[in-house]
Design a protein around this motif. Sequence first.
Motif, PDB file in Angstrom:
ATOM      1  N   THR A   1      22.492  14.258  -5.087  1.00  0.00           N
ATOM      2  CA  THR A   1      22.710  15.504  -4.360  1.00  0.00           C
ATOM      3  C   THR A   1      22.817  15.196  -2.881  1.00  0.00           C
ATOM      4  OG1 THR A   1      21.426  16.735  -6.007  1.00  0.00           O
ATOM      5  CG2 THR A   1      21.748  17.794  -3.879  1.00  0.00           C
ATOM      6  N   ALA A   2      23.795  15.806  -2.234  1.00  0.00           N
ATOM      7  CA  ALA A   2      23.945  15.645  -0.789  1.00  0.00           C
ATOM      8  C   ALA A   2      24.047  17.024  -0.160  1.00  0.00           C
ATOM      9  CB  ALA A   2      25.192  14.833  -0.461  1.00  0.00           C
ATOM     10  N   ARG A   3      23.373  17.194   0.953  1.00  0.00           N
ATOM     11  CA  ARG A   3      23.471  18.424   1.732  1.00  0.00           C
ATOM     12  C   ARG A   3      24.173  18.086   3.039  1.00  0.00           C
ATOM     13  NH1 ARG A   3      19.154  18.175  -1.159  1.00  0.00           N
ATOM     14  NH2 ARG A   3      18.678  19.856  -2.577  1.00  0.00           N
ATOM     15  N   LEU A   4      25.283  18.777   3.275  1.00  0.00           N
ATOM     16  CA  LEU A   4      26.151  18.471   4.403  1.00  0.00           C
ATOM     17  C   LEU A   4      26.354  19.703   5.275  1.00  0.00           C
ATOM     18  CD1 LEU A   4      28.996  16.829   2.273  1.00  0.00           C
ATOM     19  CD2 LEU A   4      26.991  15.684   3.223  1.00  0.00           C
ATOM     20  N   ALA A   9      32.095  19.139   7.457  1.00  0.00           N
ATOM     21  CA  ALA A   9      32.733  18.568   6.264  1.00  0.00           C
ATOM     22  C   ALA A   9      33.960  19.362   5.818  1.00  0.00           C
ATOM     23  CB  ALA A   9      31.731  18.491   5.116  1.00  0.00           C
ATOM     24  N   GLY A  10      33.892  20.673   5.940  1.00  0.00           N
ATOM     25  CA  GLY A  10      34.995  21.525   5.505  1.00  0.00           C
ATOM     26  C   GLY A  10      35.079  21.621   3.992  1.00  0.00           C
ATOM     27  N   VAL A  30      28.373  14.473   9.291  1.00  0.00           N
ATOM     28  CA  VAL A  30      28.236  15.663   8.444  1.00  0.00           C
ATOM     29  C   VAL A  30      26.772  16.004   8.166  1.00  0.00           C
ATOM     30  CG1 VAL A  30      30.499  15.460   7.363  1.00  0.00           C
ATOM     31  CG2 VAL A  30      28.536  14.326   6.318  1.00  0.00           C
ATOM     32  N   ARG A  31      25.845  15.372   8.880  1.00  0.00           N
ATOM     33  CA  ARG A  31      24.426  15.641   8.653  1.00  0.00           C
ATOM     34  C   ARG A  31      24.094  17.080   9.049  1.00  0.00           C
ATOM     35  NH1 ARG A  31      24.792  13.925  13.624  1.00  0.00           N
ATOM     36  NH2 ARG A  31      23.277  14.454  15.224  1.00  0.00           N
ATOM     37  N   ALA A  79      21.928  23.065  14.573  1.00  0.00           N
ATOM     38  CA  ALA A  79      23.134  23.834  14.895  1.00  0.00           C
ATOM     39  C   ALA A  79      23.975  24.163  13.662  1.00  0.00           C
ATOM     40  CB  ALA A  79      23.982  23.053  15.895  1.00  0.00           C
ATOM     41  N   THR A  80      23.590  23.653  12.498  1.00  0.00           N
ATOM     42  CA  THR A  80      24.356  23.894  11.269  1.00  0.00           C
ATOM     43  C   THR A  80      24.272  25.365  10.879  1.00  0.00           C
ATOM     44  OG1 THR A  80      23.962  21.649  10.476  1.00  0.00           O
ATOM     45  CG2 THR A  80      24.553  23.294   8.820  1.00  0.00           C
TER      46      THR A  80
END
Length: 95
Positions: free
Chosen positions: A6-9, A14-15, A78-79, A83-84
């Motif tokens: 699992t990755a959280r981007l 990333a788009g 993409v971390r 600000a995400t």
Amino acid sequence: DDDVWTARLDYGAAGNDLTVRTRQPGDRFRPLGAGGSRKLNRFMMDARVPRAWRSRVPVVAGPEGIVWVVGWRIDEWVRVTDATAQVLELRFRQV
């Protein structure tokens, strides 16, 4: 969560124009926490990815480059940060 599948981007970075592929000659990325750009092949050697697996490891990439070497590391750009605005969660599973 330490699930390597699992990755959280950062969705904004990333788009949504992502593809899954295998490594390609000349691939480079900036592994999260590694401090700088590396050739994907060198990263795989340093991470001790077995030689027999390297050509089969899935790579998630977008127009800007690699976002995730599945099972190993996401790219620095993409971390998820403070600000995400939106988080994109990707999961791989064996079928």
